[in-house]
Motif scaffolding. Structure first.
Motif, PDB file in Angstrom:
ATOM      1  N   LEU A 191       0.835  -1.202   0.000  1.00  0.00           N
ATOM      2  CA  LEU A 191       0.000   0.000   0.000  1.00  0.00           C
ATOM      3  C   LEU A 191       0.869   1.251   0.000  1.00  0.00           C
ATOM      4  CD1 LEU A 191      -2.729   1.422   0.197  1.00  0.00           C
ATOM      5  CD2 LEU A 191      -2.647   1.094   2.691  1.00  0.00           C
ATOM      6  N   VAL A 192       1.919   1.256   0.799  1.00  0.00           N
ATOM      7  CA  VAL A 192       2.835   2.400   0.832  1.00  0.00           C
ATOM      8  C   VAL A 192       3.460   2.608  -0.545  1.00  0.00           C
ATOM      9  CG1 VAL A 192       4.991   3.290   1.797  1.00  0.00           C
ATOM     10  CG2 VAL A 192       3.326   2.159   3.288  1.00  0.00           C
ATOM     11  N   LEU A 193       3.873   1.529  -1.199  1.00  0.00           N
ATOM     12  CA  LEU A 193       4.476   1.612  -2.528  1.00  0.00           C
ATOM     13  C   LEU A 193       3.502   2.227  -3.534  1.00  0.00           C
ATOM     14  CD1 LEU A 193       6.711   0.937  -4.590  1.00  0.00           C
ATOM     15  CD2 LEU A 193       5.671  -1.340  -4.809  1.00  0.00           C
ATOM     16  N   ILE A 194       2.265   1.776  -3.521  1.00  0.00           N
ATOM     17  CA  ILE A 194       1.269   2.285  -4.468  1.00  0.00           C
ATOM     18  C   ILE A 194       1.016   3.771  -4.239  1.00  0.00           C
ATOM     19  CG2 ILE A 194      -1.167   2.141  -5.121  1.00  0.00           C
ATOM     20  CD1 ILE A 194      -0.984  -0.877  -4.572  1.00  0.00           C
ATOM     21  N   VAL A 195       0.925   4.175  -2.988  1.00  0.00           N
ATOM     22  CA  VAL A 195       0.700   5.592  -2.682  1.00  0.00           C
ATOM     23  C   VAL A 195       1.886   6.425  -3.142  1.00  0.00           C
ATOM     24  CG1 VAL A 195       0.413   7.273  -0.824  1.00  0.00           C
ATOM     25  CG2 VAL A 195      -0.871   5.131  -0.767  1.00  0.00           C
ATOM     26  N   MET A 196       3.096   5.937  -2.949  1.00  0.00           N
ATOM     27  CA  MET A 196       4.275   6.688  -3.347  1.00  0.00           C
ATOM     28  C   MET A 196       4.374   6.799  -4.871  1.00  0.00           C
ATOM     29  SD  MET A 196       5.851   7.978  -0.789  1.00  0.00           S
ATOM     30  CE  MET A 196       7.404   8.440  -1.568  1.00  0.00           C
ATOM     31  N   ILE A 197       4.020   5.755  -5.588  1.00  0.00           N
ATOM     32  CA  ILE A 197       3.999   5.832  -7.057  1.00  0.00           C
ATOM     33  C   ILE A 197       2.952   6.844  -7.507  1.00  0.00           C
ATOM     34  CG2 ILE A 197       3.462   4.567  -9.174  1.00  0.00           C
ATOM     35  CD1 ILE A 197       4.661   2.082  -7.873  1.00  0.00           C
ATOM     36  N   GLY A 198       1.778   6.797  -6.848  1.00  0.00           N
ATOM     37  CA  GLY A 198       0.732   7.775  -7.161  1.00  0.00           C
ATOM     38  C   GLY A 198       1.192   9.198  -6.899  1.00  0.00           C
ATOM     39  N   LEU A 199       1.941   9.406  -5.825  1.00  0.00           N
ATOM     40  CA  LEU A 199       2.453  10.733  -5.502  1.00  0.00           C
ATOM     41  C   LEU A 199       3.455  11.189  -6.559  1.00  0.00           C
ATOM     42  CD1 LEU A 199       2.622  13.107  -3.535  1.00  0.00           C
ATOM     43  CD2 LEU A 199       4.366  11.834  -2.248  1.00  0.00           C
ATOM     44  N   TRP A 200       4.310  10.280  -7.020  1.00  0.00           N
ATOM     45  CA  TRP A 200       5.271  10.604  -8.075  1.00  0.00           C
ATOM     46  C   TRP A 200       4.551  11.020  -9.355  1.00  0.00           C
ATOM     47  CZ3 TRP A 200       6.150   7.924 -12.771  1.00  0.00           C
ATOM     48  CH2 TRP A 200       7.285   8.325 -13.493  1.00  0.00           C
ATOM     49  N   ILE A 201       3.514  10.277  -9.732  1.00  0.00           N
ATOM     50  CA  ILE A 201       2.729  10.607 -10.927  1.00  0.00           C
ATOM     51  C   ILE A 201       2.044  11.959 -10.758  1.00  0.00           C
ATOM     52  CG2 ILE A 201       0.741   9.932 -12.323  1.00  0.00           C
ATOM     53  CD1 ILE A 201       1.469   7.012 -11.696  1.00  0.00           C
ATOM     54  N   PHE A 202       1.456  12.198  -9.596  1.00  0.00           N
ATOM     55  CA  PHE A 202       0.731  13.450  -9.343  1.00  0.00           C
ATOM     56  C   PHE A 202       1.669  14.659  -9.414  1.00  0.00           C
ATOM     57  CE2 PHE A 202      -0.642  16.681  -6.234  1.00  0.00           C
ATOM     58  CZ  PHE A 202      -1.867  17.037  -6.800  1.00  0.00           C
ATOM     59  N   LEU A 203       2.829  14.573  -8.781  1.00  0.00           N
ATOM     60  CA  LEU A 203       3.775  15.687  -8.786  1.00  0.00           C
ATOM     61  C   LEU A 203       4.263  15.989 -10.198  1.00  0.00           C
ATOM     62  CD1 LEU A 203       5.901  14.880  -5.599  1.00  0.00           C
ATOM     63  CD2 LEU A 203       4.149  16.648  -5.851  1.00  0.00           C
ATOM     64  N   GLY A 204       4.491  14.937 -10.989  1.00  0.00           N
ATOM     65  CA  GLY A 204       4.912  15.145 -12.369  1.00  0.00           C
ATOM     66  C   GLY A 204       3.807  15.716 -13.222  1.00  0.00           C
ATOM     67  N   TYR A 205       2.588  15.229 -13.036  1.00  0.00           N
ATOM     68  CA  TYR A 205       1.439  15.697 -13.816  1.00  0.00           C
ATOM     69  C   TYR A 205       1.148  17.171 -13.555  1.00  0.00           C
ATOM     70  CZ  TYR A 205      -3.364  16.070 -15.523  1.00  0.00           C
ATOM     71  OH  TYR A 205      -4.501  16.463 -16.178  1.00  0.00           O
ATOM     72  N   MET A 206       1.338  17.591 -12.306  1.00  0.00           N
ATOM     73  CA  MET A 206       1.092  18.975 -11.937  1.00  0.00           C
ATOM     74  C   MET A 206       2.276  19.886 -12.267  1.00  0.00           C
ATOM     75  SD  MET A 206      -1.967  18.944 -10.772  1.00  0.00           S
ATOM     76  CE  MET A 206      -2.074  20.582 -10.025  1.00  0.00           C
ATOM     77  N   ASP A 207       3.323  19.328 -12.818  1.00  0.00           N
ATOM     78  CA  ASP A 207       4.547  20.080 -13.129  1.00  0.00           C
ATOM     79  C   ASP A 207       5.196  20.698 -11.895  1.00  0.00           C
ATOM     80  OD1 ASP A 207       4.807  19.601 -15.847  1.00  0.00           O
ATOM     81  OD2 ASP A 207       3.440  21.230 -16.396  1.00  0.00           O
ATOM     82  N   TRP A 208       4.962  20.089 -10.750  1.00  0.00           N
ATOM     83  CA  TRP A 208       5.599  20.553  -9.522  1.00  0.00           C
ATOM     84  C   TRP A 208       6.988  19.931  -9.366  1.00  0.00           C
ATOM     85  CZ3 TRP A 208       0.752  19.747  -5.920  1.00  0.00           C
ATOM     86  CH2 TRP A 208      -0.198  20.724  -6.220  1.00  0.00           C
TER      87      TRP A 208
END
Length: 358
Positions: A50-67
């Motif tokens: 679960l931690v791994l999935i959340v961290m991958i999601g966070l990586w995708i979100f930060l990249g998608y938002m151009d942050w």
């Protein structure tokens, strides 16, 4: 500024992983190791996948938002490695120095550790499981970032790098999906926490394991034939079958001694108080899972398509250097623990790692 940001990046990521591990839902399970004082089986709180999935999601979100650029971890890779290196050393000192000596030299204690199974906050965080979680998640984030960089440079991802990334990702998800099974492995009942395990998981594991991608990420598509990629994938699956199959069979035998595994009825030898499994995977060799690990590493090295790049071979060579001494040490431990029963076992299961060869 980039140097400092890169240096602190793994510290920040490790802190986020720790918070997620602590606060996200998890399941409590009993392990194989007993508490040194009470004699009760240690309990572990597991939620790695679960931690791994959340961290991958966070990586995708930060990249998608151009942050944060998708390839940020590639851009600051050397500074990040330095930060992880220092963090690993500081953690190792913190987990060793304050505690009583084992009677060996200070160097030995620092490297091998003094505490066998440290747990914190009533077991909510187990040091070994936390270390493996940190290493696995950081490795996956590095894999994704390096592949993103390759795509940004060439406009496509080499099929070999895709295969390599998929195999490493499968390796990581598989480990975190079977956390409970790994509580019955060598690391948990035979090793303490020092530089070898602490620095190893915090600095070595998440950076060295992707050396195949690291050393070829800026090289063009080598146009590896599809049939070769299929062979590399099959080699990886063969290695995984041996490693996972052996560990799962051992786990089933420890928890359900009479229960068949994959249709394999457990066949054993016993001296009346101790019992050893001699069928299935454990009838092929005494450490068939080690062969599986080496085969998986070899497949990962081959998959990138640049066998002439010497760096890619450091990964399987590392497994050979790690597992051969471990096999020797484990055999000594078993000989001491099981006595004449171990002699009987080695007469029936003659090969150490590779059936019919070694």
């Amino acid at each position: 500024m980039m140097i400092l940001q890169g240096f602190l990046t793994p510290w920040i990521i490790y802190a986020i992983i720790t918070l997620l591990h602590y606060y996200l839902p998890g399941r409590w399970v009993k392990g194989y190791v007993h508490h040194s004082e009470t004699g009760e089986l240690l309990k572990y709180r597991l939620n790695g996948r679960l931690v791994l999935i959340v961290m991958i999601g966070l990586w995708i979100f930060l990249g998608y938002m151009d942050w944060l650029a998708y390839d940020w971890l590639y851009v600051i890779r050397w500074y990040s490695l330095a930060g992880a290196f220092v963090f690993g050393i500081l953690f190792s000192l913190w987990i060793v120095i304050p505690y009583p000596s084992t009677g060996k030299s200070l160097f030995s204690d620092l490297f091998l550790g003094r505490l066998e199974n440290p747990q914190f906050n009533q077991g909510r965080i187990d040091a070994k499981m936390w270390l493996y979680l940190i290493g696995a998640v950081m490795l996956e984030l590095n894999v994704l970032s390096f592949l993103a960089h390759h795509y940004m440079v060439f406009g496509e991802i080499s099929p070999g790098l895709v295969l390599c990334g998929l195999m490493l990702t499968y390796f990581i998800f598989d480990y975190l999906s079977f956390e409970k099974v790994h509580l019955y492995t060598y690391d948990f009942f035979a090793e303490s926490v020092g530089i070898k395990l602490g620095w190893g998981c915090l600095a070595f594991y998440p950076y060295f394991y992707l050396i195949g991608i690291w050393s070829t990420v800026n090289l063009p598509n080598p146009n590896t034939p599809v049939w070769q990629l299929i062979c590399f994938g099959l080699l990886f699956l063969l290695g995984w079958s041996l490693a996972r199959g052996a560990n799962m069979q051992k786990y089933f035998f420890k928890t359900h001694p009479e229960k068949p595994f994959l249709g394999i009825k457990p066949r054993t030898i016993t001296d009346g108080s101790k019992t050893l499994l001699i069928s299935g995977f454990w009838g092929l060799s005494r450490h068939i899972n080690y062969l599986g690990e080496i085969l998986m590493a070899t497949a990962i090295a081959l998959s990138v398509g640049y066998p002439e790049v010497i760096w890619v071979w450091l990964y399987p060579l590392y497994y050979v250097a790690l597992l051969l001494p471990r096999q020797i040490d484990d055999d000594k431990r078993c000989a001491k623990k099981y006595g004449t029963l171990w002699d009987e076992y080695t007469s029936k299961v003659k090969y150490r790692i590779i059936p019919y060869i070694y």
